[in-house]
Structures are given as structure tokens and as C-alpha cells.
Design an enzyme around this catalytic site. Sequence first.
Site, PDB file in Angstrom:
ATOM      1  N   LYS A 174       0.781  -1.602  -0.226  1.00 30.80           N
ATOM      2  CA  LYS A 174       0.020   0.025   0.703  1.00 30.80           C
ATOM      3  C   LYS A 174       1.216   1.023  -0.109  1.00 30.80           C
ATOM      4  O   LYS A 174       1.228   1.979   0.600  1.00 30.80           O
ATOM      5  CB  LYS A 174      -1.271   0.049   1.238  1.00 30.80           C
ATOM      6  CG  LYS A 174      -2.310   0.542   1.099  1.00 30.80           C
ATOM      7  CD  LYS A 174      -2.177   1.928   0.819  1.00 30.80           C
ATOM      8  CE  LYS A 174      -1.768   2.591   1.702  1.00 30.80           C
ATOM      9  NZ  LYS A 174      -1.380   4.041   1.481  1.00 30.80           N
ATOM     10  N   GLU A 248       9.977   2.401  10.150  1.00 32.22           N
ATOM     11  CA  GLU A 248      10.759   2.916  10.197  1.00 32.22           C
ATOM     12  C   GLU A 248       9.890   4.452  10.728  1.00 32.22           C
ATOM     13  O   GLU A 248       9.566   5.045   9.488  1.00 32.22           O
ATOM     14  CB  GLU A 248      11.430   3.010   9.452  1.00 32.22           C
ATOM     15  CG  GLU A 248      11.950   1.727   9.088  1.00 32.22           C
ATOM     16  CD  GLU A 248      13.329   1.219   9.529  1.00 32.22           C
ATOM     17  OE1 GLU A 248      13.944   2.638   9.951  1.00 32.22           O
ATOM     18  OE2 GLU A 248      13.780   0.229  10.138  1.00 32.22           O
ATOM     19  N   CYS A 282      13.736  11.161   5.396  1.00 31.53           N
ATOM     20  CA  CYS A 282      13.922  10.921   7.484  1.00 31.53           C
ATOM     21  C   CYS A 282      15.577  11.505   7.884  1.00 31.53           C
ATOM     22  O   CYS A 282      16.078  11.173   9.262  1.00 31.53           O
ATOM     23  CB  CYS A 282      13.943   9.391   7.468  1.00 31.53           C
ATOM     24  SG  CYS A 282      14.728   8.447   6.216  1.00 31.53           S
ATOM     25  N   GLU A 383      10.051  17.092  13.964  1.00 32.28           N
ATOM     26  CA  GLU A 383      10.229  16.791  12.699  1.00 32.28           C
ATOM     27  C   GLU A 383       9.808  17.946  11.668  1.00 32.28           C
ATOM     28  O   GLU A 383       8.604  17.434  11.897  1.00 32.28           O
ATOM     29  CB  GLU A 383      10.291  15.783  12.352  1.00 32.28           C
ATOM     30  CG  GLU A 383      10.809  14.723  10.834  1.00 32.28           C
ATOM     31  CD  GLU A 383      10.365  13.245  10.379  1.00 32.28           C
ATOM     32  OE1 GLU A 383       9.057  13.295  10.593  1.00 32.28           O
ATOM     33  OE2 GLU A 383      11.153  13.060   9.616  1.00 32.28           O
TER      34      GLU A 383
HETATM   35  P1  NAD Z   1       2.614   8.953   7.179  1.00 31.02           P
HETATM   36  O1  NAD Z   1       2.542   8.603   7.826  1.00 31.02           O
HETATM   37  O2  NAD Z   1       1.081  10.176   6.948  1.00 31.02           O
HETATM   38  O3  NAD Z   1       2.042   8.062   5.578  1.00 31.02           O
HETATM   39  C1  NAD Z   1       2.925   6.909   5.501  1.00 31.02           C
HETATM   40  C2  NAD Z   1       1.641   5.913   5.044  1.00 31.02           C
HETATM   41  O4  NAD Z   1       0.955   5.501   6.095  1.00 31.02           O
HETATM   42  C3  NAD Z   1       0.976   6.285   3.675  1.00 31.02           C
HETATM   43  O5  NAD Z   1       0.689   5.170   2.628  1.00 31.02           O
HETATM   44  C4  NAD Z   1      -0.040   6.437   4.634  1.00 31.02           C
HETATM   45  O6  NAD Z   1      -1.234   6.379   3.398  1.00 31.02           O
HETATM   46  C5  NAD Z   1      -0.072   5.438   5.134  1.00 31.02           C
HETATM   47  N1  NAD Z   1      -1.112   5.437   6.431  1.00 31.02           N
HETATM   48  C6  NAD Z   1      -1.350   6.989   7.586  1.00 31.02           C
HETATM   49  N2  NAD Z   1      -1.840   6.926   7.895  1.00 31.02           N
HETATM   50  C7  NAD Z   1      -2.401   5.385   8.080  1.00 31.02           C
HETATM   51  C8  NAD Z   1      -3.017   4.367   9.354  1.00 31.02           C
HETATM   52  N3  NAD Z   1      -3.847   4.880  10.717  1.00 31.02           N
HETATM   53  N4  NAD Z   1      -2.863   3.110   9.710  1.00 31.02           N
HETATM   54  C9  NAD Z   1      -2.273   2.228   8.149  1.00 31.02           C
HETATM   55  N5  NAD Z   1      -1.723   3.415   6.683  1.00 31.02           N
HETATM   56  C10 NAD Z   1      -1.383   4.523   7.227  1.00 31.02           C
HETATM   57  O7  NAD Z   1       4.496   9.670   6.572  1.00 31.02           O
HETATM   58  P2  NAD Z   1       3.980  10.156   4.899  1.00 31.02           P
HETATM   59  O8  NAD Z   1       4.219  11.497   5.797  1.00 31.02           O
HETATM   60  O9  NAD Z   1       3.894   9.550   3.860  1.00 31.02           O
HETATM   61  O10 NAD Z   1       5.981   9.985   5.622  1.00 31.02           O
HETATM   62  C11 NAD Z   1       6.843  10.764   5.826  1.00 31.02           C
HETATM   63  C12 NAD Z   1       7.199  10.350   7.106  1.00 31.02           C
HETATM   64  O11 NAD Z   1       7.381   9.470   6.460  1.00 31.02           O
HETATM   65  C13 NAD Z   1       8.054  11.220   7.748  1.00 31.02           C
HETATM   66  O12 NAD Z   1       8.215  11.456   9.424  1.00 31.02           O
HETATM   67  C14 NAD Z   1      10.037  10.979   7.607  1.00 31.02           C
HETATM   68  O13 NAD Z   1      10.818  10.921   8.565  1.00 31.02           O
HETATM   69  C15 NAD Z   1       9.383   8.993   7.368  1.00 31.02           C
HETATM   70  N6  NAD Z   1      10.498   8.005   6.544  1.00 31.02           N
HETATM   71  C16 NAD Z   1      11.217   7.710   7.475  1.00 31.02           C
HETATM   72  C17 NAD Z   1      12.613   6.490   7.162  1.00 31.02           C
HETATM   73  C18 NAD Z   1      12.948   5.798   7.843  1.00 31.02           C
HETATM   74  O14 NAD Z   1      13.421   4.821   7.295  1.00 31.02           O
HETATM   75  N7  NAD Z   1      13.063   5.916   9.190  1.00 31.02           N
HETATM   76  C19 NAD Z   1      11.929   7.058   5.461  1.00 31.02           C
HETATM   77  C20 NAD Z   1      11.091   7.083   4.640  1.00 31.02           C
HETATM   78  C21 NAD Z   1      10.597   8.522   5.249  1.00 31.02           C
END
Ligand code: NAD
Length: 492
Positions: A174, A248, A282, A383
Site C-alpha cells: 500500500k 521506520e 528521514c 520533525e
Molecule cells: P505518513 O505516516 O503520513 O504515511 C505513511 C504511509 O502510511 C502512507 O502510505 C499512508 O497512506 C499510510 N497511513 C496513514 N495513516 C495510516 C493508518 N492509520 N494506518 C495505516 N496506514 C496509514 O508519512 P508520510 O508523510 O508519507 O512520510 C513522511 C514520514 O516518513 C516522515 O516522518 C519521515 O521521517 C518518515 N520516513 C522515515 C524513514 C525511515 O526509514 N526512518 C524513511 C522515509 C520516511
Amino acid sequence: MPKSYENYVNGRWTGPKSDSLFQRENPATGEIIGSFPDSGAQDVADAVTAAVGAFESWRLTPAPRRAEILFRAAELMLARKEELARDVTVEMGKVLKEARGDVQEAIDMTYYAAGEGRRMAGQTLPAELPNKFAMTVRQPHGIVAAITPWNFPTAIPCWKLMPALITGNTAVFKPSPLSPLSASNLVRILEEAGLPPGVVNLVFGGDQTGAALVEDPRVSMVSFTGSLEVGREIAAHCGRNSKRVHLELGGKNAIIVLDDADVDLAIEGAVWSAFGTSGQRCTAASRMIVHEAVAEPFTDQLVARAGALRLGDGLEIATDVGPVVSSDSIAKIQSYMEIGREEGAAIACGGSRAAGNGLDCGYFFQPTVFTDVKPAMRIAQEEIFGPVTDVITCSDLDQAVAINNDVPYGLVAAIYTRDISKAFSALERIHTGMVYINAGTIGAEVHLPFGGTRATGNGHREAGQAALDSYSEWKSVYVDYSGRLQKAQIDR
Ligand code: NAD
């Protein structure tokens, strides 16, 4: 009419039963890229059913055979690297050279996982009783839900799917609704490489789609990369339902610059780490912890370099920094400008949405440097996920390490120093999952573990051998060929 894309379930491209669609726009131009299924609970359930149906046969396929498919997928990605990279830029904005890096990381991960098909070693161990043999083998979890963000739309899905597949799991993927095109491209490649139906299933959609996937009782493991808030919700659900979970999450990464550092070199690392991918990594360096003896020249150079970065469409060769991903992102970054001002920080450059010069149709934010920042301020703790960095001064290595460690997250840190003792002392005491010496916070390679301490994750790692531990469990096997009952710990 924008192009329409479909889910991929049990080896077939199919429209959503929800009958609902969403559109994705190019964040640099506002042009619509395509429309995608906003999948509902039934679409998710169908995808999980397909993954369940494919599991037994995939699990029993010899790992070297599974690897051949991954190897072909890597070859296809390599052949199509340029078009895949352009689609990354078009849907999430990073400049083309960084998009190529995103795709290259996906290729590297896929080759690496394919290599594991002929390795994936367990252990043979001595048994404590005679005529008894002991060993360990890996076994897959079952159905893996791979839920991914938009900032590395090719690399992160491959970090999850490739180790999951090589260890014998099937998956439902997803992707973020902000990067659906790259997800579709990747799954098409897996299909073309010969992945059997049901082994990877793709459902598009947003938070509700993700939540339905997490909650399906047949999902054995959730591998999630995204925000801390969502990660915590997922972890709570998985905890209550005894599901494996790999998280992550965010970062608040720092570059430490000591008084003996090569400041020019540190500036190169700082500019790349703070403003690459418009700060939406990230691993972005959103704090510069600088010794007071070099704070002035460092800050002057950083501000000058940030102010000179050219904003624009990432497809254009002259662009240094692309747009941020969405209007929500602009609003969030803007809100931190107010928070920083109210907390008493100064904005040394940037500070607002960029306009004019062809930027009005996209989501561009000026590269921003906060000065007069205190470690406890919200702008130094939370962040922001945009082209924004803080300069915090320190008086020595001990204070720098303390400031580095005093944030909720622990993904990566970097230190610039010419003193080898200080470098080793810092790497021992910095509490993050990754540390760089005399390099910025960006530059992970796929054969080393990737992930962070504290709120950045839950102890698992992506990539490297560590990924195999995330996507499989150990089975300890004892073979007793003595022909009699032998009792461990008792027969001595
Ligand atoms: P997000 O948490 O908004 O969404 C991530 C994913 O989760 C998307 O596919 C979203 O549709 C899904 N999602 C949202 N709510 C959900 C729920 N309740 N249940 C299941 N799935 C759900 O994050 P984003 O804005 O897409 O990404 C940015 C974040 O990702 C930043 O905090 C960044 O630091 C982090 N990130 C971390 C790493 C790492 O390896 N540590 C790498 C890249 C990004």
C-alpha cells in the site's frame, strides 16, 4: 483526461470495488498525473486473500528460484532507470539526479536480496548430547503488509518487498497516495519479471486503506515507514493482535561541527544533507550543532549557500531544489516559521513560500536557516520535513553529543572533526542507528543496516543482513539420531 491506474490483485490489474478514485498532481506544476483507486475494505480483503492463496507455494519455492525472479526485476529496473527516475520526479518533486539515486537504491536492494537466495545462512551448532544434530533455519512470517511513504517511492518499497519475498513471504503493498505512479511502475516490473500471481498485490489508497490492511487478521507482519504518529497507532494495533511489526519513523538528525573541523567540507555536507530532496528525507540534517569558535564562518557560509540554491521543477537541469510534496506540507513548514519566531529564533534566510519565476503553480519553499536556536525549542525537537535547518552552538564535544542525543528521535548523526580521538569518542556516545564521520547525514548503502534508535523505530532494521531478521523468524531444529530418548539438561 488523466490516465487511469488500477490495483494489482492476484496477478490481474483491476479497478476498485469501492468505485472511488483519487488524483495525484505534479507538485512542481500542478498538472494531474493520473487517477488511482481509492481502495476500500473489500479491495484490501481481496488483496490479502490473494496473498494468502499464493503463500504456501511461494514459501516452498526454493530460495534460489525466488531469487532469479528478483534478479530479473533488478535487470528490468536498470534498463528502465531513466524513465522510472523521471516518474519519481514528476510525482514527488525531487530533482532528477536524486530521483536516479532513489531508483539506483531500489536496484541495489533488489540485487542484494536476490543474492541472498543462494546464501541466507542459518547456523549449525554443537548439540550437548551425543548423536544429536542442531541447526537454525529461517522461516517467513506469512503475509507482509508493506506500507510506505512518498519520499523514496522506489527505494523504500524495494527495501521492504525484496527481503520479504526472498525469505518466502507474500505481500500486499500500500504505497502513499502522494507517490502512486512509482508503485505502479515497480509492480509492473515484478509482474514482467515473472512473479507468480498473488505473491505481491498492490492496493492504492490513503490512510483508511492502510488501516484496513493493518487490521486484516490474516496479515502476519506490518512493515511501515512513515510518521511517528501513524507508526504508534500501527504498533498499538499489532501489539494487541500479536502481529509482527517493523517501524521506520521520523528523524531530527544533526551534523556536529567541532572547532578543529574542515569547515568548507562541513558546509558541503550540511547543504546537501539539509536541502537535498527539499529536506524531505528521514535522514535530512535539520540541526547543525556547531562549536562556538567556528559558528560565525559556518553560519555565514551556510546562509550564503542556502540563499543561492535554485528552486524549480526537478526535471530541469539547472534546478538545485525541487518543490515540497503537497499543500499540506507547505502549511506545516510555514507553521514552524511562526513557532520558531515565537520561541525567539531568528530566520537568517528563507522563511516563506517561494513565488514568481515560474514557481507559482507548485509547492516551493525557500531554503531556510534558523539561528539563535536553543536545543529545547520545538523547531529543534520536532520533525519539520522541509528545507529548514537550525544552527545551535555548543562549547565542546560533550555538550554537542548531549544536544545531539536530547531529541525523541535517533536515526542518524554526523560529526566533522580532524581529531580521531574525538571522532571515536563521539561515535561511541552518539545514540543513533547510523553515524557518519566527516560526511553529511545522507549516504546509506543497502548492504548495511538502516534504521534508528528510540522513537525512530522499534529496533528492527531495513537493508543489510538485518533485513532478513525483520522478515523471517528463526526455527531451531534438533535431529536426534541416537535411537533412544535423550533428555537435554538431564542426561549428563
Ligand atoms: P505518513 O505516516 O503520513 O504515511 C505513511 C504511509 O502510511 C502512507 O502510505 C499512508 O497512506 C499510510 N497511513 C496513514 N495513516 C495510516 C493508518 N492509520 N494506518 C495505516 N496506514 C496509514 O508519512 P508520510 O508523510 O508519507 O512520510 C513522511 C514520514 O516518513 C516522515 O516522518 C519521515 O521521517 C518518515 N520516513 C522515515 C524513514 C525511515 O526509514 N526512518 C524513511 C522515509 C520516511
